[in-house]
Each structure stands twice: as structure tokens, then as C-alpha cells.
Design an enzyme around this catalytic site. Structure first.
Site, PDB file in Angstrom:
ATOM      1  N   ARG A  83     -18.116  18.147  35.754  1.00 24.61           N
ATOM      2  CA  ARG A  83     -17.401  16.880  35.938  1.00 24.61           C
ATOM      3  C   ARG A  83     -17.392  16.555  37.426  1.00 24.61           C
ATOM      4  O   ARG A  83     -16.912  17.355  38.238  1.00 24.61           O
ATOM      5  CB  ARG A  83     -15.976  17.005  35.406  1.00 24.61           C
ATOM      6  CG  ARG A  83     -15.139  15.742  35.502  1.00 24.61           C
ATOM      7  CD  ARG A  83     -13.723  16.000  35.026  1.00 24.61           C
ATOM      8  NE  ARG A  83     -13.696  16.460  33.655  1.00 24.61           N
ATOM      9  CZ  ARG A  83     -12.937  17.468  33.217  1.00 24.61           C
ATOM     10  NH1 ARG A  83     -12.167  18.140  34.060  1.00 24.61           N
ATOM     11  NH2 ARG A  83     -12.967  17.818  31.962  1.00 24.61           N
ATOM     12  N   ARG A 153      -6.738  16.851  40.341  1.00 29.90           N
ATOM     13  CA  ARG A 153      -8.064  16.498  39.845  1.00 29.90           C
ATOM     14  C   ARG A 153      -8.480  15.102  40.310  1.00 29.90           C
ATOM     15  O   ARG A 153      -7.824  14.505  41.153  1.00 29.90           O
ATOM     16  CB  ARG A 153      -8.080  16.638  38.327  1.00 29.90           C
ATOM     17  CG  ARG A 153      -7.749  18.072  37.901  1.00 29.90           C
ATOM     18  CD  ARG A 153      -8.020  18.320  36.455  1.00 29.90           C
ATOM     19  NE  ARG A 153      -7.795  19.711  36.091  1.00 29.90           N
ATOM     20  CZ  ARG A 153      -8.031  20.206  34.879  1.00 29.90           C
ATOM     21  NH1 ARG A 153      -8.515  19.426  33.915  1.00 29.90           N
ATOM     22  NH2 ARG A 153      -7.804  21.480  34.622  1.00 29.90           N
ATOM     23  N   LYS A 217      -2.971  22.410  35.935  1.00 36.57           N
ATOM     24  CA  LYS A 217      -3.694  21.222  36.366  1.00 36.57           C
ATOM     25  C   LYS A 217      -2.727  20.115  36.756  1.00 36.57           C
ATOM     26  O   LYS A 217      -1.597  20.043  36.263  1.00 36.57           O
ATOM     27  CB  LYS A 217      -4.634  20.742  35.274  1.00 36.57           C
ATOM     28  CG  LYS A 217      -3.953  20.343  33.977  1.00 36.57           C
ATOM     29  CD  LYS A 217      -4.985  20.013  32.902  1.00 36.57           C
ATOM     30  CE  LYS A 217      -4.315  19.710  31.566  1.00 36.57           C
ATOM     31  NZ  LYS A 217      -5.300  19.434  30.500  1.00 36.57           N
ATOM     32  N   LYS A 219      -2.672  15.769  37.774  1.00 32.65           N
ATOM     33  CA  LYS A 219      -3.438  14.528  37.706  1.00 32.65           C
ATOM     34  C   LYS A 219      -2.710  13.402  38.426  1.00 32.65           C
ATOM     35  O   LYS A 219      -1.499  13.241  38.278  1.00 32.65           O
ATOM     36  CB  LYS A 219      -3.689  14.142  36.242  1.00 32.65           C
ATOM     37  CG  LYS A 219      -4.508  15.186  35.480  1.00 32.65           C
ATOM     38  CD  LYS A 219      -4.700  14.803  34.020  1.00 32.65           C
ATOM     39  CE  LYS A 219      -5.524  15.842  33.284  1.00 32.65           C
ATOM     40  NZ  LYS A 219      -5.719  15.486  31.850  1.00 32.65           N
ATOM     41  N   CYS A 437     -12.076  11.879  22.573  1.00 35.10           N
ATOM     42  CA  CYS A 437     -12.537  12.928  23.478  1.00 35.10           C
ATOM     43  C   CYS A 437     -13.883  13.465  22.987  1.00 35.10           C
ATOM     44  O   CYS A 437     -14.397  13.055  21.943  1.00 35.10           O
ATOM     45  CB  CYS A 437     -11.509  14.051  23.557  1.00 35.10           C
ATOM     46  SG  CYS A 437     -11.371  15.030  22.040  1.00 35.10           S
ATOM     47  N   CYS A 443     -17.041  21.272  23.171  1.00 32.36           N
ATOM     48  CA  CYS A 443     -15.736  21.706  23.653  1.00 32.36           C
ATOM     49  C   CYS A 443     -15.255  22.943  22.894  1.00 32.36           C
ATOM     50  O   CYS A 443     -15.131  22.908  21.661  1.00 32.36           O
ATOM     51  CB  CYS A 443     -14.709  20.593  23.517  1.00 32.36           C
ATOM     52  SG  CYS A 443     -13.064  21.091  24.095  1.00 32.36           S
ATOM     53  N   CYS A 482      -8.159  18.158  19.542  1.00 32.70           N
ATOM     54  CA  CYS A 482      -7.133  19.195  19.654  1.00 32.70           C
ATOM     55  C   CYS A 482      -5.941  18.566  20.363  1.00 32.70           C
ATOM     56  O   CYS A 482      -6.020  17.412  20.807  1.00 32.70           O
ATOM     57  CB  CYS A 482      -7.673  20.408  20.421  1.00 32.70           C
ATOM     58  SG  CYS A 482      -7.681  20.203  22.217  1.00 32.70           S
ATOM     59  N   CYS A 486      -6.964  15.040  25.977  1.00 29.53           N
ATOM     60  CA  CYS A 486      -8.043  14.423  26.757  1.00 29.53           C
ATOM     61  C   CYS A 486      -8.349  12.995  26.324  1.00 29.53           C
ATOM     62  O   CYS A 486      -8.723  12.169  27.153  1.00 29.53           O
ATOM     63  CB  CYS A 486      -9.305  15.273  26.663  1.00 29.53           C
ATOM     64  SG  CYS A 486      -9.124  16.915  27.380  1.00 29.53           S
TER      65      CYS A 486
END
Length: 573
Positions: A83, A153, A217, A219, A437, A443, A482, A486
Site C-alpha cells: 500500500r 497511516r 494503528k 488514522k 473491501c 486477505c 470480516c 476496511c
């Protein structure tokens, strides 16, 4: 107190394994270089499986052929997904042509995927091509530093080419925030760009992120009302641009949004961001660093499922977190300036900006740019890039804007777009407002299909809208394979979250503005069962809605689901 950190904000217990990995990584180096040179396996082993994420890569394999390879006594067909780091999603035609060529020559799928993080991904890059991939990107001014892992990110920014002066200022701040919060370690350059090794010791190497980086993470977005095209409530930190005419004067700061959850664990939940207040432009980087360092010091390093900023705010109290940010940034938040979100998606088609430039937003279903027998999308974008004099802007809704087109060039670009399936007048409003996603086959977290499932399922939803006489209307519809969030299904009017093969949770009640989390309506049901429920619900909506009442608002007013106001309490209550 532990140092300057109050004892009562520290979560006690055995640290998560990821904390050991980061602490022993020598500032994200680990033994990645040794693993890369190991020809016995196509993957990365032990700690490096996690550490390569900080370099923008996830190790994956083709799950469609995993069982067959196991029968043949072969390891999974390991590859990486990369990414890129593209603050604000702006990319030049020259850069596009380079990534297009790499995708053709060196990826297993030959495609480029636009993501909900306003950047592009390569899928299916085998180990021998990884260094070439990074060096190719570096030559054109792109990297993948900190697009995954426990760091800040890719910074999103509203893709609004119409109000060009305000957008340009906001975009520049997105770049500044991204650079300010980047890891300072030289590991990326050493490993992938053959940079000179640098000895790095001591806490001053990462003054903002620290030796063990963030608990989870993080964002960040910059958003320009009234367009909430970045879904601010899916993010830890958001800067809402406040303008005076076409001049940016400051930001309202929203903290603590996030969508991921874990099935069966009610300590996890999606959450709206809290509004901390207004700041002047000159305090932007100080506040960004203060929010990140407060989360760094106060976040949960024991249980990663509760490690995101949203859980820190709920555990210590939003007011206390805000006060700590004020202390660290040397500022007092002012009362938030008024703003309103009225739109969420992208403006598909041509628009003209105040600078008399023209901008064409191309609808890219699922963000997957590849050539098919029906639509050679990848070839079309390449042909546009070969003649385009402006730039491209990737959107957080997986679309692509051809920005800055002179009037004299409009017809030629449109002809290419139409002939390659990039402009299609038959694409419905419903399809334009649906998103998924990646999920299968790449994935490793996917429980159910999403990207491959979406196109056919949208066709069936279009059929329901036609059946009930509203074929030109739409409902914001999203699917994730899931519960990790995302595809941002937990901000949709209808959200499907994968539970297993052809099994989804059905959530209802998000709103058009993207400021409300939907609520569970049916648990663990098939896609066919879901269509049956949607048929009944759409019929009720058409029969009983108020004037201009959106589907998500109707299901709440009609008592079909309760409104989620306080995330944890209302979401499960």
C-alpha cells in the site's frame, strides 16, 4: 506517576506480543533483510511477518489455491500486498504510468487497486520482486512508509477539485501532517533502497512515535465540508477545514472514531469521533503530535483489541484526554466553528472548478483497475495518463479523478474514457454508492466474500429498487469480509459484515452524512435471506417515508432499529 504518565491511565498486565516485537526490532529493522535473502521460503518468518507491515506490506497468499498446494506438500503461495503512501491521494500521470507498468510486469494479478485509504495497492508481488518494487516507487517519488502497522497511516484529504484554492491549502496540510507523524527510523531506506546503515539508539530516534511506536494503528484525515468523502468517524484524528471564503483559517478537531470490532466481544465496537473544538492553522502540527503522543502513552498495550484511540477515550474519559492534548500542545481548544456534512460520495462525471479547469471523476467499481473483456479499464487510464496535463486524485471511495483538464482537452479524454468503459451512463446511483473491501482471495482475515460478491449483489438490489418504483434512488450499501472495518460498512445505511461463507451480519441505520453508526438487524444470515429482508424493508420505506427521507433515517423513525447514539451502550443494547 510513571515518568510523566499518571499511573491510573496505564493498563496493567502482560504486554501484547506485538510490543515485544516492536521493542526488539531495532527501530523496525528486525531481521527483514536476512529473511528477504532466504530463498528457501517465499514468505517472511517470525517477527518479520509483523514488521514488514511498518514498511507498507502485508504478507498474503492466494486462498483459492491454498488447499491444493497443501495437498501437494507445498507452502502457501506467499506474496505481498503493498500500500503506497499518498497523502491526499494526488498522483501525477508520470507516476501513474510507472505503477501501471510495474503492475503489468511484476504482480500476479496485473491490476492496480484504489483503496478506501485514498491510495493504491499492488497485490501479488513475489519475494524476488519486492526490492525492485520499492526502488521503482522511490524513483518516481513514492514510498510505502507507515501505511500499515502501529503508526499513523496514509493521511486522507477531501478530493474536492471544485473549490480549488481551499482544497490546495487543505491538501498541503495533509502532506505536512503526514510528514510530521512519519517514523524517523532509516530502516526503510537501508533495507529496500540500499541506503547506508545508520546506528540508531535512544528515545530521541522517534520523538513522536517512541521506541515501541503506537499501541495500534492510527488514522488521520483532513476533510472539507460539506463533503464527508473521507468518513471522518472511521478515523482516530480528523481535521475539519474551516474556511473564510476561499481561505483556510483553521480546523475543528475530531478524535476517537473507529469501526473495527470483534464478533462475540462486547468490549469492542464502532465509535463516532468526539469534537474537541477549533484550532488556528499554526497549531495544527502541535495538536496532531499531542493527540498521537497521548495515545502513545495512554493507549492499551496489553489487549490489542482495545488498543485503538476510541477505547482510550472511553476508558480515561474524553474530557481528560482532551485536556492532556491541550497541555501537550500548549493550546486551549476554542468552541467548534459551525459546519455541516451534506454529501458523502464522489461527484461522478465532469465538474468545473472555480479556476475554470475541468475535472472528471471516474467510477471504478471496488477500486479494481484491470482490463476485462467487457471494459479495458487499465488500458483506458493509461491512455489518459499519456496525454493528461493535470494530475490524478484517488478518492477514499475507490474512484479516480482526472483533475485539471483544459477545456480543449475535455473531448479527447472523454472519448478515451467512454471507449474503455471508464464512463458508463448506465451505471446506477445505487452502484455508485456501494463499496466493498478486498476479502477473498488475498486477505488472510476474510471470513466471507466482499469485492467479488458486490457487483452481482448490487444488481439484485437494483432489481429491488426497480420493483418498488425507485430505480433512480440509492441506499448507501457496503460489504466487508470480516469485522475489521476496511470497507466502512459500519457507516452505511445497509452494512453487511462477513461471518462465514455466504453468511453476514446485516446492519441498518447509518445516515447519508456518515455521522451515525448502524445497528445489528439480523445476525449470521445468508445473502438470499438478506435480500428477502431488504425487499420487505424497501417496500415499507417507499410506502411510509416522509418527503426526501433517506432509508437509514426511515428505519430508525419507523422503529425497525434503534438509533446508535452512544457507541458501546446503544450498539449492543
Amino acid at each position: 506517576m510513571k515518568g510523566n504518565i499518571p499511573e491510573d491511565v496505564i493498563v496493567q498486565g502482560t504486554l501484547a506480543e506485538n510490543e515485544r516485537i516492536k521493542g526488539e526490532s531495532q527501530y523496525l529493522r528486525g531481521t527483514i533483510a536476512d529473511d528477504f535473502n532466504d530463498e528457501i521460503t517465499g514468505g517472511f518468518t517470525a517477527d518479520n511477518f509483523q514488521l514488514i507491515r511498518f514498511h507498507g506490506m502485508y504478507q498474503q497468499d492466494d486462498r483459492d489455491i491454498r488447499a491444493e498446494r497443501a495437498k501437494q506438500k507445498l507452502e502457501p503461495l506467499h506474496n505481498v500486498m503493498l500500500r503506497a503512501r499518498m497523502p491526499g491521494g494526488v498522483i501525477t500521470p508520470e507516476q501513474w504510468l510507472a505503477i501501471d507498468t510495474f503492475a503489468d510486469d511484476h504482480t500476479s494479478y496485473g491490476s492496480i487497486r484504489l483503496t478506501t485509504r485514498q491510495t493504491f495497492q499492488f497485490h501479488g508481488v513475489l519475494k524476488p520482486k519486492i526490492k525492485l518494487m520499492h526502488q521503482t516507487l522511490n524513483k518516481i517519488g513514492i514510498d510505502s512508509i507507515a501505511t500499515a502497522g502501529d503508526v499513523n497511516r496514509n493521511v486522507l484529504c477531501t478530493s474536492n477539485p471544485v473549490e480549488s484554492k481551499l482544497h490546495q491549502e487543505a491538501y498541503e496540510w495533509a502532506i505536512k501532517i503526514s510528514e510530521h507523524l512519519l517514523p524517523k527510523t532509516k530502516a526503510y531506506a537501508e533495507i529496500w533502497l540500499d541506503g547506508e546503515k545508520v546506528e540508531q539508539t535512544g528515545d530521541n530516534v522517534e520523538p513522536i512515535l517512541g521506541k515501541t511506536y503506537l499501541p495500534r494503528k492510527f488514522k488521520t484525515t483532513v476533510v472539507i465540508p460539506p463533503q464527508n468523502d473521507v468518513d471522518v468517524h472511521a478515523n482516530d484524528l480528523n481535521f475539519v477545514a474551516i474556511g473564510d471564503g476561499d481561505k483556510l483559517i483553521g480546523f475543528n478537531v475530531l478524535v476517537g472514531g473507529g469501526l473495527a470490532m470483534t464478533f462475540g466481544d462486547e468490549s469492542t465496537y464502532p465509535r463516532r469521533a468526539d469534537d474537541f473544538g477549533f484550532i488556528p492553522l499554526e497549531k495544527t502540527l502541535d495538536v496532531a503530535a499531542a493527540v498521537v503522543t497521548t495515545q502513545r502513552d495512554w493507549g492499551n498495550r496489553v489487549n490489542r483489541k482495545n488498543a485503538k484511540t476510541k477505547y482510550t477515550l472511553d476508558r480515561v474519559g474524553s474530557d481528560r484526554f482532551k485536556q492532556e492534548v491541550e497541555n501537550r500542545a500548549g493550546i486551549k481548544f476554542e468552541a467548534s466553528k459551525p459546519y455541516e456534512f451534506t454529501e458523502r460520495g464522489d461527484r461522478i462525471g465532469w465538474v468545473e472548478g472555480i479556476d475554470n479547469k475541468h475535472h472528471l471523476t471516474l467510477f471504478i467499481e471496488n477500486g479494481r483497475i484491470k482490463d476485462t473483456d467487457v471494459a479495458p479499464l487499465k488500458t483506458g487510464v493509461r491512455k489518459i495518463a499519456e496525454i493528461h496535463q493535470g494530475d490524478f486524485r484517488m478518492t477514499a471511495n475507490q474512484n479516480l479523478i482526472v483533475a485539471g483538464v483544459d477545456a480543449a482537452d475535455k473531448a479527447r479524454i472523454e472519448e478515451i474514457a467512454v471507449s474503455h468503459g471508464l464512463m458508463d451512463a448506465t451505471v446506477s446511483n445505487q452502484r455508485k454508492n456501494s463499496m466493498a473491501c478486498v476479502a477473498f482471495p488475498t486477505c488472510p482475515l476474510a471470513m466471507a466474500e466482499a469485492e467479488r460478491f458486490l457487483p452481482g449483489y448490487v444488481t439484485q438490489i437494483e432489481g429491488l429498487l426497480a420493483k418498488h418504483g425507485i430505480v433512480d434512488e440509492h441506499i448507501i450499501f457496503r460489504v466487508t469480509g470480516c469485522p475489521n472495518g476496511c470497507g466502512r460498512a459500519m457507516l452505511a445505511e445497509i452494512g453487511l459484515v462477513g461471518r462465514g461463507p455466504d453468511k453476514y451480519n446485516l446492519y441498518l441505520g447509518g445516515n447519508v452524512a456518515g455521522t451515525r453508526v448502524p445497528k445489528l438487524y439480523k445476525d449470521n444470515i445468508s445473502s438470499t435471506e438478506i435480500l428477502g429482508h431488504l425487499d420487505e424493508l424497501i417496500a415499507k420505506w417507499v410506502a411510509s417515508r416522509n418527503a426526501n427521507e433517506a432509508f437509514g433515517d426511515f428505519v430508525i423513525r419507523a422503529g425497525i432499529v434503534k438509533e446508535v447514539k452512544v457507541s458501546a451502550t446503544d450498539f449492543y443494547g
